[in-house]
Write a protein that holds these residues in place. Structure first.
Motif, PDB file in Angstrom:
ATOM      1  N   THR A   1      12.271  58.560  50.992  1.00 44.93           N
ATOM      2  CA  THR A   1      11.787  58.910  52.320  1.00 44.93           C
ATOM      3  C   THR A   1      10.787  60.047  52.184  1.00 44.93           C
TER       4      THR A   1
ATOM      5  N   SER B   1      19.474  57.801  56.338  1.00 45.98           N
ATOM      6  CA  SER B   1      19.223  58.272  57.705  1.00 45.98           C
ATOM      7  C   SER B   1      19.771  59.691  57.880  1.00 45.98           C
TER       8      SER B   1
ATOM      9  N   LEU C   1       8.607  62.991  54.563  1.00 46.76           N
ATOM     10  CA  LEU C   1       8.412  63.692  55.826  1.00 46.76           C
ATOM     11  C   LEU C   1       7.246  64.660  55.661  1.00 46.76           C
TER      12      LEU C   1
ATOM     13  N   THR D   1       8.917  64.618  49.810  1.00 47.82           N
ATOM     14  CA  THR D   1       9.348  63.267  49.451  1.00 47.82           C
ATOM     15  C   THR D   1      10.670  63.387  48.714  1.00 47.82           C
TER      16      THR D   1
ATOM     17  N   THR E   1      20.363  61.819  55.431  1.00 44.58           N
ATOM     18  CA  THR E   1      19.582  62.673  54.547  1.00 44.58           C
ATOM     19  C   THR E   1      18.248  63.015  55.198  1.00 44.58           C
ATOM     20  N   ARG E   2      17.618  62.049  55.825  1.00 42.43           N
ATOM     21  CA  ARG E   2      16.333  62.280  56.492  1.00 42.43           C
ATOM     22  C   ARG E   2      16.465  63.329  57.597  1.00 42.43           C
ATOM     23  N   LYS E   3      17.535  63.257  58.374  1.00 44.54           N
ATOM     24  CA  LYS E   3      17.773  64.259  59.433  1.00 44.54           C
ATOM     25  C   LYS E   3      17.953  65.645  58.822  1.00 44.54           C
TER      26      LYS E   3
END
Length: 157
Positions: A5, A137, A7, A112, A139-141
């Motif tokens: 992912t 999901s 961000l 990343t 981890t992304r938050k």
């Protein structure tokens, strides 16, 4: 079997200030609400080979992971700054890479994160298929919150 992912966020602070926050491993527990504690395992400043143990609580469970810097290039007038942090835990190889690029008097900060199962078994493949999306999901938050807190700290310097 790889999960990744990316961000990005613009920070209203110079790349040097953002780098100062990212590279302050001993102070990261005070900056990042998701980090419970940090135990340094190496001496000296931030650079390739810097090692530490980081404890985070996720889903009500504290996990301690040994991490190390595998690559570090502070930002300069001529180039963007980059750093890569690695960890091995529970059969997975984790890689976190930050890129800091100057733009409009601030910094475009890109993070990343990737997780790769080192020696996938049938069970690990099934588990990743079932729970990998949920885990990424979450981890992304967590990473989005980390980026927000890094930005806030850098902007306050």
């Amino acid at each position: 079997m790889d999960h990744k992912t990316t961000l990005a966020r613009h920070v209203n602070a110079s790349p040097d200030k953002v780098w100062a926050v990212i590279s302050d491993i001993p102070g990261s527990a005070a900056t990042l609400s998701g980090v419970d504690s940090v135990q340094m395992l190496s001496e000296g400043g931030y650079g390739e080979g810097t090692r530490w143990k980081e404890t985070r609580t996720m889903m009500g469970r504290a996990e301690t992971v040994e991490m190390w810097v595998s690559q570090a290039e502070p930002p300069s007038a001529a180039r963007a700054g980059t750093t890569t942090v690695k960890a091995l835990q529970g059969g997975a190889d984790y890689t976190t890479r930050f890129i800091l690029a100057e733009r409009d008097g601030g910094t475009d900060l890109t993070l990343t994160f990737g997780a790769e199962v080192v020696k996938p078994t049938l069970l690990s493949k099934v588990m990743m298929a079932l729970f990998g999306r949920i885990g990424m999901s979450m981890t992304r938050k967590m990473l989005a919150r980390d980026l927000s807190e890094i930005a806030a700290k850098a902007e306050s310097l």
